[in-house]
Design a protein around this motif. Structure first.
Motif, PDB file in Angstrom:
ATOM      1  N   TYR A 787       0.813  -1.214   0.000  1.00  0.00           N
ATOM      2  CA  TYR A 787       0.000   0.000   0.000  1.00  0.00           C
ATOM      3  C   TYR A 787       0.852   1.271   0.000  1.00  0.00           C
ATOM      4  O   TYR A 787       0.544   2.261   0.663  1.00  0.00           O
ATOM      5  N   GLN A 789       3.103   4.033  -2.806  1.00  0.00           N
ATOM      6  CA  GLN A 789       3.251   4.455  -4.213  1.00  0.00           C
ATOM      7  C   GLN A 789       4.736   4.586  -4.547  1.00  0.00           C
ATOM      8  O   GLN A 789       5.434   5.429  -3.997  1.00  0.00           O
ATOM      9  N   TRP A 813      -0.259  -3.270  -4.077  1.00  0.00           N
ATOM     10  CA  TRP A 813      -1.676  -3.491  -3.723  1.00  0.00           C
ATOM     11  C   TRP A 813      -1.932  -4.985  -3.593  1.00  0.00           C
ATOM     12  O   TRP A 813      -1.543  -5.774  -4.463  1.00  0.00           O
ATOM     13  N   CYS A 885     -10.736   3.223   0.995  1.00  0.00           N
ATOM     14  CA  CYS A 885      -9.886   3.657  -0.108  1.00  0.00           C
ATOM     15  C   CYS A 885      -8.575   4.194   0.441  1.00  0.00           C
ATOM     16  O   CYS A 885      -8.537   4.782   1.536  1.00  0.00           O
ATOM     17  N   TYR A 892      -7.855   3.424  -5.485  1.00  0.00           N
ATOM     18  CA  TYR A 892      -7.582   2.074  -4.977  1.00  0.00           C
ATOM     19  C   TYR A 892      -8.471   1.855  -3.763  1.00  0.00           C
ATOM     20  O   TYR A 892      -8.274   2.491  -2.708  1.00  0.00           O
TER      21      TYR A 892
END
Length: 988
Positions: A787, A789, A813, A885, A892
């Motif tokens: 989780y 980026q 993810w 989310c 996501y």
């Protein structure tokens, strides 16, 4: 009777001109016989048509192809042709023959072709109503067919209409109909259409209807004479010979002595419309009887001459005149028996006693009589249009005489051509040379072999002579030319091209060409120059210039140094002689001259040239190797190390690729250059310390070597990144080594922020460091945090620097379920009052879902969509859901979970009337949101009041009572207490 010399029966022809547009596909129709005439009143017929161009020529074939044989009709006298695609004026020669005399004549059809539309329009001949055709007027008379000429147009497209006001007449197609007035009338009409160029055209004509009394009664056209034997009588019904309608009644004026032409003949009326003709004796053998006739109702008489042919008791031969047109150089044969002999009354006698004799004193023809055939050949020098007479006679049948008129026709289009030949004159034989120029092979006389033929020279050049540098040529006589040259010690030879003009028997001219070779001494060569050299020799070029034209030809040259001949090896070349002078010392200068030599002798000396031996520099061992230079190597430029060997006479090297000059630095010179990346060729030229004897630089031979120049690598495509919970994958990143041939290495990495450093190790391999990057030797990067980026890229190297691909963002993810926790919400059962007339049942408690640490709740309700706060719309059924989310990327999200209500499903708003009292006859309405309850005003339960109470629907009955009570409004009393006062009277 006219004498035989004046009995010219040749048909009379007139030239016809038509204009047409270049390249038009519309046919051009010409009727040349319309304006041609036969003096003997016979019918003219076209018997031939040919292009007016030299037979066999390309122009002749082109014009012949434009004739439309299928559409043309000699019988009808029409010629159909096409304009073609050549601009200008061209013509055709047609030949006509008389049916009465067999005589012939020629005429011209001239066609003007231009790129502008031809100014052509229909030409209309008037239509005259006759006594015979007047009955047709009621049903219609054709005023177009046979009356309109339109060479480049289509008659079927013309529209006929009356012009002006002509009462009583109408148009139908090509016909005009009406009733003929007794006084006559002229009916004007128009013909309109579109020409071949698309322009509108209009032409005018008249239908002429003479007054009834002015209509002349006449004989039928082409009527045969009435035959009657010599000393015989014949009776004729005059009405049968007249050109009238069968319904017409004819009156014949009675007369006992009608006019005749023969002294022994008589003619009289016999009643009933008949006349009686008595032939009598002897010649002449034709006659007419003049009879006065008229139509019933006419006041005026018409006189018709009824023809009679008298048949003699004994055969009487007639020798008829004839005319023939014969073009120059051509031959025709006349059948005298078939074309000149006739018989009175058609009674044929003994033809074996016809002994033809001819007499001819002209000079344009050759006339030969053989029995009953006369052959006529037009001399080549006969002038077109010349008319001469052959006297023809027969001794039998009392002696007959006649004439044959011979006309020189149009000469076939052609032109003579003089010979193209060569001739040699020797200046040592005298100051003048005579040259026969006629009667040579290759000349062309259109009338060769014909009487009167032969070519003569009429001019030389354009001014009577041709002057060349070595000779002057003039006319020496009808068949000879004369060449002369200035007297001198050594006249030079050369060539002279002489154009002369010849003339044939018809005065037509053409050109011939003489190439005259004058043999003389050679001229001085144009120059002597250094052509090439070696370390011990020099090659000089002796350019002959005008000496190359010497006659006899130059056979060699002599090389001289200080006025004395020296040894030289000379060979002939394109412009002169190349001579090699050996045994020289490199750099030692010499002065040379040259002379041209032929069988006559030597020329004068040329100007001197200074020359010497020379050795250009030599280089070898050229190599080129790509190298990495951190300061200069880029994605478009690379460094190359160059090595080259040379001797001591070399000063340096010029690199053609870059334009730079590099000084020699020993036996082997090494230096770097920068070139564009990719396959390249290093080109350099060694430069000598000495100058060559010729113009130009002191360069040696160029050396070349190939090299593949490498630049910094790059990524042509950044690729695409994907991720799972703790892993990222970069696929499709396209590494470009940029022409490097060294091994390539790549390192993949993922990082959260900043940018790592991509560089190349001393071993030429890629390395990726800094920014907390997680690296991998494959495109799959493990050990990542879920989780998050990440930025993902690859670093590549191939010995010439490193390159980092464009980073791609990806989120780690993993699969996750729906939120847990409290997934219910509660609607208050007791209302609040936002306004005095509103009861609102709001959210008493919202859901309290649980989501992961990186997530935030996201709620859904109809009317709001997905939001971060739990909200409901009182006017829509909720359909409430929740999901989790990612906080930094709301796209996501987890799976969804439904939200359920513990009391009413939705918030409710009840809106009552805003009023202090209500009128029973106009009760205002109350409203419940989304129709979850109903309100019916109660006017009975509370006297003097109206109760508004909500009755809850299914699922909302746990809500508390919602109601309002309104007093009934009391009507206000009338303030006047009675009727209003009346209006005051006017003026008061």
């Amino acid at each position: 009777m006219l004498s035989g010399e004046l009995s010219d029966v040749a048909p009379v022809t007139y030239s016809d001109y038509v204009a047409a547009q270049l390249g038009s596909t519309s046919p051009v129709t010409v009727s040349p016989l319309r304006n041609d005439r036969d003096p003997k009143q016979g019918e003219l017929t076209i018997i031939d048509i040919v292009p007016n161009a030299p037979a066999g020529s390309a122009d002749y074939e082109r014009l012949a192809a434009l004739l439309d044989d299928a559409a043309s009709s000699f019988a009808d006298g029409t010629i159909v042709l096409r304009p073609g695609d050549v601009e200008g004026t061209h013509s055709y020669v047609y030949t006509v023959q008389s049916s009465a005399t067999f005589s012939t004549a020629e005429g011209l059809i001239v066609v003007g072709v231009s790129d502008t539309p031809a100014p052509d329009h229909p030409v209309v001949s008037d239509t005259v109503v006759t006594a015979q055709t007047r009955h047709e007027l009621a049903s219609g008379i054709d005023v177009v067919t046979g009356k309109v000429q339109w060479p480049t147009g289509d008659l079927d497209t013309l529209q006929l209409s009356l012009w002006g006001d002509t009462p009583g007449f109408t148009v139908d197609g090509r016909r005009i109909s009406g009733e003929a007035p007794a006084a006559g009338i002229i009916v004007p009409f128009t013909l309109t259409g579109t020409d071949a160029a698309g322009a509108a055209v209009t032409s005018y004509g008249f239908l002429r209807v003479p007054a009834f009394d002015d209509m002349r009664v006449q004989l039928r056209s082409g009527i045969d004479p009435v035959e009657v034997g010599e000393e015989k009588t014949v009776e004729v019904a005059v009405g049968e010979l007249l050109d009238l309608d069968a319904a017409d009644r004819v009156e014949v004026r009675a007369d006992d002595a009608l006019a005749v032409q023969r002294a022994n003949a008589s003619c009289a009326t016999t009643g009933g419309g008949h006349v009686s003709y008595t032939a009598g004796r002897e010649a002449p053998w034709s006659d007419t009887c003049s009879v006065s006739v008229r139509l019933a109702g006419q006041k005026r008489w018409s006189v018709v001459a009824v023809p009679f042919a008298i048949l003699p008791k004994d055969p009487q031969a007639i020798l008829n005149p004839i005319s023939r047109t014969v073009p120059p150089g051509e031959t025709q044969t006349i059948d005298l028996l078939g074309e000149t002999v006739g018989w009175e009354g058609g009674r044929v006698g003994d033809v074996s006693v016809l002994d033809f004799a001819s007499a001819y004193g002209g000079g344009s023809f050759l006339v030969t009589l053989a029995g009953d055939s006369l052959t006529v050949e037009a001399r080549a020098d006969a002038r077109p249009g010349t008319r001469e007479t052959v006297r023809l006679s027969v001794s039998s049948y009392g002696g007959l005489t006649s004439t044959i008129t011979l006309v020189v026709g149009i000469a076939a289009p052609d032109a003579p051509r003089g010979a193209t030949f060569g001739f040699t004159c020797d200046v040592s034989k005298g100051a003048t040379c005579l040259i026969p120029a006629v009667g040579r092979v290759g000349e062309y006389d259109p009338f060769a072999g014909k009487p009167g033929s032969g070519l003569t020279i009429v001019s030389v050049g354009t001014a009577g002579s041709v002057v060349c540098p070595v000779t002057t040529v003039t006319l020496a006589g009808p068949t000879q030319l004369a060449a002369s040259w200035p007297a001198g010690q050594k006249p030079v030879g050369g060539e002279c091209v002489v154009v002369f003009t010849v003339q044939d028997a018809q005065g037509r001219t053409g050109q011939g060409q003489l190439t005259l070779d004058v043999l003389g001494y050679p001229q001085t060569p144009a120059s002597i120059t250094t052509q090439s050299y070696t370390a011990s020799s020099v090659r000089v070029l002796v350019t002959l210039g005008n000496a190359a034209q010497a006659h006899p030809a130059v056979t060699g040259v002599t090389i001289l140094e200080n006025g004395a001949p020296i040894a030289a090896d000379c060979t002939r070349g394109a412009v002169g002689f190349g001579c090699v002078i050996a045994g020289l010392v490199n750099g030692e200068k010499h002065s040379y001259t040259a002379r041209a030599v032929n069988s006559v002798g030597e020329s004068l000396d040329t100007t001197a040239v200074t020359s010497w031996a020379y050795q250009p520099p030599v280089a070898s061992g050229l190599t080129a190797t790509p190298v990495f230079d951190a300061a200069t190597t880029s994605d478009v430029k690379g460094a190359v190390e160059v090595s080259v060997d040379s001797a001591a006479d070399t000063a340096g090297f010029r690199v053609l690729n870059t334009g730079q000059y590099v000084a020699r630095s020993g036996a082997t010179t090494v230096f770097d250059i920068q070139l564009d990346v990719g396959p390249r060729t290093v080109q350099l030229v060694p430069v000598s310390r000495f100058q060559p004897p010729t113009t130009g630089g002191s360069d040696g031979d160029q050396l070349s070597v190939g090299v593949q120049v490498a630049g910094r690598p790059r990524y042509d495509a950044p690729g695409a990144a994907t991720a799972s919970a703790e892993q990222a994958t970069l696929t499709g990143a396209a590494f470009n080594a940029n022409f490097s041939t060294k091994p390539a290495s790549q390192v993949w990495g993922a990082w959260l922020s900043g940018t790592p450093t991509c560089s190349m190790t001393p071993a030429g391999e890629a390395t990726l460091t800094g920014a907390g990057v997680v690296t991998s030797t494959s495109n799959v990067i493990d050990g990542l945090t879920q989780y998050k980026q990440y930025k993902v890229a690859v670093c590549g190297a191939a010995g010439f620097g490193a390159a980092l691909s464009s980073p791609q963002e990806v989120i780690t993810w993993g699969a996750t379920g729906a939120p847990g926790g409290t997934l219910t919400y509660t609607i208050a059962t007791t209302p609040t009052h936002p306004q005095a007339n509103v009861d609102f049942f709001g959210i008493a408690s919202a859901p309290s879902p649980t989501v992961g640490p990186a997530f935030t709740p996201s709620y859904f309700a109809n009317g709001f969509g997905w939001t971060s706060d739990f909200q409901l719309d009182e006017n829509l059924t909720p359909g409430a859901m929740v999901r989790g989310c990612l906080a930094f990327n709301s796209t996501y999200c987890t799976e969804t979970a439904p939200l359920t209500a513990t009391t009413a499903p939705n918030i409710v708003r009840v809106t009552f009337p805003v009023a202090e009292c209500v009128a029973l006859d106009a009760l205002p309405a109350a409203n419940v949101s989304n129709g979850v309850g109903t309100v019916t005003p109660d006017t009975v339960s509370v006297p003097g009041s109206v109760v508004y109470r909500v009755v809850w629907g299914a699922g909302y009955d746990m809500l508390s009572t919602s109601e309002r009570v309104y007093p009934v409004c009391t009507p206000e009393p009338d303030p006047g207490g009675g009727d209003p006062p009346p209006d005051p009277p006017p003026g008061g």
